[in-house]
Design a protein around this motif. Structure first.
Motif, mmCIF file in Angstrom:
data_model
loop_
_atom_site.group_PDB
_atom_site.id
_atom_site.type_symbol
_atom_site.label_atom_id
_atom_site.label_comp_id
_atom_site.label_asym_id
_atom_site.label_seq_id
_atom_site.Cartn_x
_atom_site.Cartn_y
_atom_site.Cartn_z
ATOM 1 N N CYS A 98 16.047 19.753 61.098
ATOM 2 C CA CYS A 98 14.891 20.208 61.884
ATOM 3 C C CYS A 98 14.051 19.070 62.462
ATOM 4 C CB CYS A 98 14.012 21.127 61.042
ATOM 5 S SG CYS A 98 14.834 22.709 60.688
ATOM 6 N N SER A 99 14.593 17.884 62.503
ATOM 7 C CA SER A 99 14.009 16.757 63.243
ATOM 8 C C SER A 99 15.050 16.311 64.247
ATOM 9 C CB SER A 99 13.626 15.618 62.284
ATOM 10 O OG SER A 99 12.607 16.032 61.399
ATOM 11 N N GLY A 100 14.724 15.302 65.040
ATOM 12 C CA GLY A 100 15.683 14.854 66.028
ATOM 13 C C GLY A 100 15.256 13.559 66.704
ATOM 14 N N ALA A 101 16.089 13.090 67.608
ATOM 15 C CA ALA A 101 15.804 11.849 68.339
ATOM 16 C C ALA A 101 14.671 12.076 69.335
ATOM 17 C CB ALA A 101 17.053 11.369 69.062
ATOM 18 N N CYS A 102 13.724 11.133 69.380
ATOM 19 C CA CYS A 102 12.583 11.187 70.309
ATOM 20 C C CYS A 102 12.562 9.918 71.138
ATOM 21 C CB CYS A 102 11.274 11.329 69.534
ATOM 22 S SG CYS A 102 9.798 11.264 70.590
ATOM 23 N N CYS A 103 12.644 10.071 72.468
ATOM 24 C CA CYS A 103 12.587 8.924 73.377
ATOM 25 C C CYS A 103 11.134 8.670 73.766
ATOM 26 C CB CYS A 103 13.432 9.178 74.617
ATOM 27 S SG CYS A 103 15.202 9.157 74.286
ATOM 28 N N LEU A 104 10.584 7.534 73.335
ATOM 29 C CA LEU A 104 9.204 7.176 73.632
ATOM 30 C C LEU A 104 9.109 6.539 75.017
ATOM 31 C CD1 LEU A 104 8.261 5.768 70.113
ATOM 32 C CD2 LEU A 104 7.862 8.070 71.027
ATOM 33 N N CYS A 147 13.928 34.708 63.505
ATOM 34 C CA CYS A 147 13.611 33.302 63.834
ATOM 35 C C CYS A 147 12.968 33.205 65.218
ATOM 36 C CB CYS A 147 14.873 32.449 63.761
ATOM 37 S SG CYS A 147 14.611 30.693 64.167
ATOM 38 N N VAL A 148 13.588 33.868 66.187
ATOM 39 C CA VAL A 148 13.075 33.835 67.565
ATOM 40 C C VAL A 148 11.701 34.475 67.632
ATOM 41 C CG1 VAL A 148 13.480 34.639 69.923
ATOM 42 C CG2 VAL A 148 15.389 33.747 68.562
ATOM 43 N N GLU A 149 11.520 35.614 66.916
ATOM 44 C CA GLU A 149 10.216 36.294 66.915
ATOM 45 C C GLU A 149 9.112 35.390 66.370
ATOM 46 O OE1 GLU A 149 10.686 39.821 64.648
ATOM 47 O OE2 GLU A 149 11.961 40.849 66.137
ATOM 48 N N ALA A 150 9.440 34.528 65.416
ATOM 49 C CA ALA A 150 8.458 33.631 64.808
ATOM 50 C C ALA A 150 8.268 32.336 65.595
ATOM 51 C CB ALA A 150 8.878 33.307 63.379
ATOM 52 N N GLY A 151 8.972 32.180 66.726
ATOM 53 C CA GLY A 151 8.821 30.985 67.563
ATOM 54 C C GLY A 151 9.656 29.811 67.113
ATOM 55 N N GLY A 152 10.696 30.052 66.356
ATOM 56 C CA GLY A 152 11.540 28.976 65.888
ATOM 57 C C GLY A 152 12.802 28.824 66.709
ATOM 58 N N SER A 153 13.645 27.889 66.276
ATOM 59 C CA SER A 153 14.924 27.628 66.938
ATOM 60 C C SER A 153 16.041 27.835 65.922
ATOM 61 C CB SER A 153 14.948 26.197 67.489
ATOM 62 O OG SER A 153 16.205 25.917 68.059
ATOM 63 N N PHE A 154 16.855 28.874 66.132
ATOM 64 C CA PHE A 154 17.906 29.254 65.179
ATOM 65 C C PHE A 154 19.087 28.297 65.305
ATOM 66 C CE2 PHE A 154 21.391 32.093 63.673
ATOM 67 C CZ PHE A 154 20.887 32.305 62.387
ATOM 68 N N GLN A 155 19.533 27.747 64.171
ATOM 69 C CA GLN A 155 20.577 26.732 64.176
ATOM 70 C C GLN A 155 21.979 27.286 63.930
ATOM 71 O OE1 GLN A 155 19.635 23.459 64.981
ATOM 72 N NE2 GLN A 155 17.867 24.736 65.464
ATOM 73 N N GLY A 156 22.082 28.632 63.727
ATOM 74 C CA GLY A 156 23.400 29.244 63.565
ATOM 75 C C GLY A 156 23.587 29.848 62.184
ATOM 76 N N ASN A 157 24.370 30.960 62.146
ATOM 77 C CA ASN A 157 24.674 31.631 60.874
ATOM 78 C C ASN A 157 25.369 30.664 59.923
ATOM 79 O OD1 ASN A 157 23.574 34.067 61.718
ATOM 80 N ND2 ASN A 157 25.538 34.807 62.554
ATOM 81 N N CYS A 170 16.293 28.156 60.401
ATOM 82 C CA CYS A 170 15.381 28.361 61.547
ATOM 83 C C CYS A 170 14.412 27.182 61.573
ATOM 84 C CB CYS A 170 14.630 29.684 61.382
ATOM 85 S SG CYS A 170 13.425 30.002 62.703
ATOM 86 N N CYS A 171 14.514 26.339 62.593
ATOM 87 C CA CYS A 171 13.698 25.118 62.685
ATOM 88 C C CYS A 171 12.447 25.353 63.536
ATOM 89 C CB CYS A 171 14.503 23.980 63.292
ATOM 90 S SG CYS A 171 15.825 23.373 62.223
ATOM 91 N N PHE A 172 11.306 24.868 63.034
ATOM 92 C CA PHE A 172 10.058 24.921 63.784
ATOM 93 C C PHE A 172 9.708 23.517 64.289
ATOM 94 C CE2 PHE A 172 10.019 28.554 60.972
ATOM 95 C CZ PHE A 172 9.625 29.577 61.824
ATOM 96 N N ARG A 173 8.846 23.454 65.304
ATOM 97 C CA ARG A 173 8.576 22.189 65.983
ATOM 98 C C ARG A 173 7.828 21.178 65.106
ATOM 99 N NH1 ARG A 173 10.071 22.115 71.010
ATOM 100 N NH2 ARG A 173 8.790 20.280 71.522
ATOM 101 N N ASP A 174 7.176 21.655 64.046
ATOM 102 C CA ASP A 174 6.503 20.713 63.148
ATOM 103 C C ASP A 174 7.451 20.139 62.101
ATOM 104 O OD1 ASP A 174 6.918 22.910 61.608
ATOM 105 O OD2 ASP A 174 4.858 23.064 60.863
ATOM 106 N N GLY A 175 8.751 20.533 62.155
ATOM 107 C CA GLY A 175 9.742 19.999 61.233
ATOM 108 C C GLY A 175 10.025 20.884 60.041
ATOM 109 N N THR A 176 9.265 21.995 59.847
ATOM 110 C CA THR A 176 9.528 22.922 58.741
ATOM 111 C C THR A 176 10.745 23.782 59.056
ATOM 112 O OG1 THR A 176 7.993 24.536 59.672
ATOM 113 C CG2 THR A 176 7.100 22.980 58.052
ATOM 114 N N ALA A 179 9.712 17.547 66.587
ATOM 115 C CA ALA A 179 9.428 17.791 68.006
ATOM 116 C C ALA A 179 7.938 17.694 68.277
ATOM 117 C CB ALA A 179 9.959 19.167 68.415
ATOM 118 N N GLU A 180 7.126 18.224 67.342
ATOM 119 C CA GLU A 180 5.676 18.216 67.535
ATOM 120 C C GLU A 180 5.128 16.793 67.553
ATOM 121 O OE1 GLU A 180 2.660 19.561 64.430
ATOM 122 O OE2 GLU A 180 2.856 21.344 65.720
#
Length: 525
Positions: free
Chosen positions: A68-74, A49-59, A34-40, A84-85
């Protein structure tokens, strides 16, 4: 601010820890990262995961930094791998958890002003004046046209450059045309607001506030300045009815709004109202115009051939010719121009040298051309040739003036008033042979053309043109009537002014300003 961010991070870490502890008894097949926007990241079920505001990546997925990080277009088009944060704080666009930066990660469809679509970064698209449709967007599906409104209200779809070239206003990419696409708020001179096209608004003397503008929000009033300096907000028609000057829609009555710079006869400048400026024989430069050290100066052409910037009184004291307030000496030919001699030749020289020889000066900066000093010459038989004044007179013709032409059908014909009061349309020489008064080339024989007011001394009588001139009078024109001041006017003796007739004025050494002129406060200055 820093403390609040730390607390928020602590809260998300605690939520992730709690999820991890409560998920210990859950089967590994039912849990995942379960990935959170701050990278944890926390291993838990999808629901928790959804209840805690995260993004579930799959069983079955496992937590990792890369997941839990990703590409960021500046904003500058660069791509960096981060949370993401952090991406949001940098003003970038997060492409999703687990995404990686590739060569064209931050590219998307850009519609350029010329209608072409190119795949590029958002920043490069903005620099080119284009419209960016987002990262990963594709050119084949990008709507690069839009509605274009012409001044007459015509609407059609085209590209920005083409719209501007045709004098239109581009409404934006992916916009469409309908019956109200090109209408907008128009403030009319009477204060009413209507929704019409830009062209119709201008035809009515109104102010158009732009395509898509709405009447309830259009400021239809403006500042009105009365001659005494009073300022109030009203509509153009009402302002003019009260003898005021309307300063424009959406203008306000700020302090000293109805004052302006006045150039006085001595060359000084004073901020005042137009009426007081006129009383002092000054020249009002406009509402809101301030007095500066350069307000009342202009180009002064000196007799020795130079040009200097000074006031009119100072220019006259130097024996120069003042070109007017606001003129300047920067132009290479500020004090010279074409001078036409009677033989048709042209000389590029100074004004006073030209006029001192009795020649015709065509103006400062006017060039000498082969056609500059010739004009229409009307011969004895009514035919017309283009030649110089001297050659015309040598041939017994009548020179119509420098710059006139024979192109007009009646270049050498006009109204001729005969002694019996009748009018004949003929050429000048024929009119004179018949003892008539020629009214001028192109003048037609209208009703009462040869009967009008005649000034003999300061007395006015209505008679025929021939009788008037034969008695030494001044004919005022066909159809004119005798009024109270028809044959008298302002006569200047220095700065003093009297009302009298022309002969009386000039006989006493005065300067006659013309029939019907009045002795205004500054008439003789």
């Amino acid at each position: 601010m820093k403390r609040s961010v730390q607390l928020a991070r602590l809260g998300r870490w605690a939520a992730a820890l709690c999820l991890a502890l409560t998920s210990a008894s859950t089967s590994a097949q039912d849990t995942g990262a379960c990935c959170f926007r701050d990278g944890t990241c926390a291993d838990t079920t999808e629901d928790r995961c959804v209840e805690a505001g995260g993004s579930f990546q799959g069983n079955g997925t496992a937590c990792s930094r890369e997941l839990c990080s990703g590409a960021c277009c500046l904003s500058d088009g660069a791509c960096e791998f981060m949370s993401a944060e952090r991406c949001e704080r940098a003003g970038g666009e997060f492409l999703g958890f687990g995404t990686v930066c590739r060569r064209e990660s931050c590219f998307g469809a850009c519609c350029l002003p010329d209608g072409n679509c190119v795949s590029m970064t958002a920043q490069r698209c903005r620099d080119a004046g284009g419209h960016f449709y987002g990262v990963f967007s594709s050119c084949p599906f990008a709507p690069c046209g839009g509605a274009c409104c012409l001044p007459d209200g015509t609407c059609f779809r085209t590209y920005p450059d083409d719209c501007r070239e045709r004098g239109g206003e581009f409404q934006g990419f992916d916009t469409g045309c309908d019956e109200r696409s090109c209408l907008g708020a128009c403030c009319l001179p009477d204060g009413n607001c209507v929704s019409i096209t830009a062209e119709r608004c201008r035809e009515t003397g109104g102010r158009f506030y732009g395509v898509g503008s709405s009447c309830p929000f259009a400021p239809c009033g403006g500042a009105c300045c009365l001659p005494d300096g009073t300022c109030f907000r009203t509509f153009p028609d009402r302002c003019r009815e009260r003898g005021g000057v309307f300063l424009g829609f959406d203008t306000g009555c700020e302090q000293e709004r109805c004052l302006g710079a006045c150039c006085l006869p001595d060359g000084s400048c004073e901020v005042t109202i137009p009426g007081k400026c006129d009383e002092q024989c000054g020249r009002f430069l406009g509402y809101g115009v301030p007095c500066t050290p350069y307000s009342c100066i202009g180009a002064c052409c000196l007799r020795e051939g130079g040009c200097t910037m000074t006031t009119e009184p100072r220019c006259e004291a130097l024996g120069g010719l003042f070109q007017g307030i606001g003129t300047d000496c920067n132009h290479h030919y500020a004090c010279v121009g074409a001078c036409c001699h009677r033989d048709g030749t042209c000389e590029f020289t100074f004004n006073w040298r030209c006029l001192g020889r009795g020649d015709i000066y065509l103006g400062n900066g006017v060039s000498c051309t082969p056609e500059a000093c010739v004009g229409a010459c009307c011969l004895d038989d009514g035919t017309c040739v283009v030649t110089s004044a001297a050659r015309c007179e040598e041939g017994g013709g009548y020179f119509s003036g420098v710059g006139t032409s024979c192109n007009h059908h009646y270049a050498c014909y006009g109204a001729c008033c005969l002694e019996d009061g009748s009018c004949a349309f003929t050429f000048r020489h024929d009119c004179i042979r018949r003892g008539g008064v020629y009214l001028g080339n192109g003048v037609v024989c209208e009703r009462e053309a040869c009967q009008g007011a005649c000034c003999i001394e300061d007395t006015c009588v209505v008679t025929s043109a021939v009788r008037c001139i034969s008695n030494g009078g001044t004919y005022l024109g066909g159809g004119t009537a005798c009024g109270l001041y028809s044959c008298i006017g302002a006569c200047c003796f220095g700065e003093d002014c009297v009302l009298t007739g022309q002969r009386s004025c000039e006989g006493h050494g005065g300067t006659y300003l013309g029939n019907g002129t009045a002795c205004a406060p500054c008439a003789c200055r």
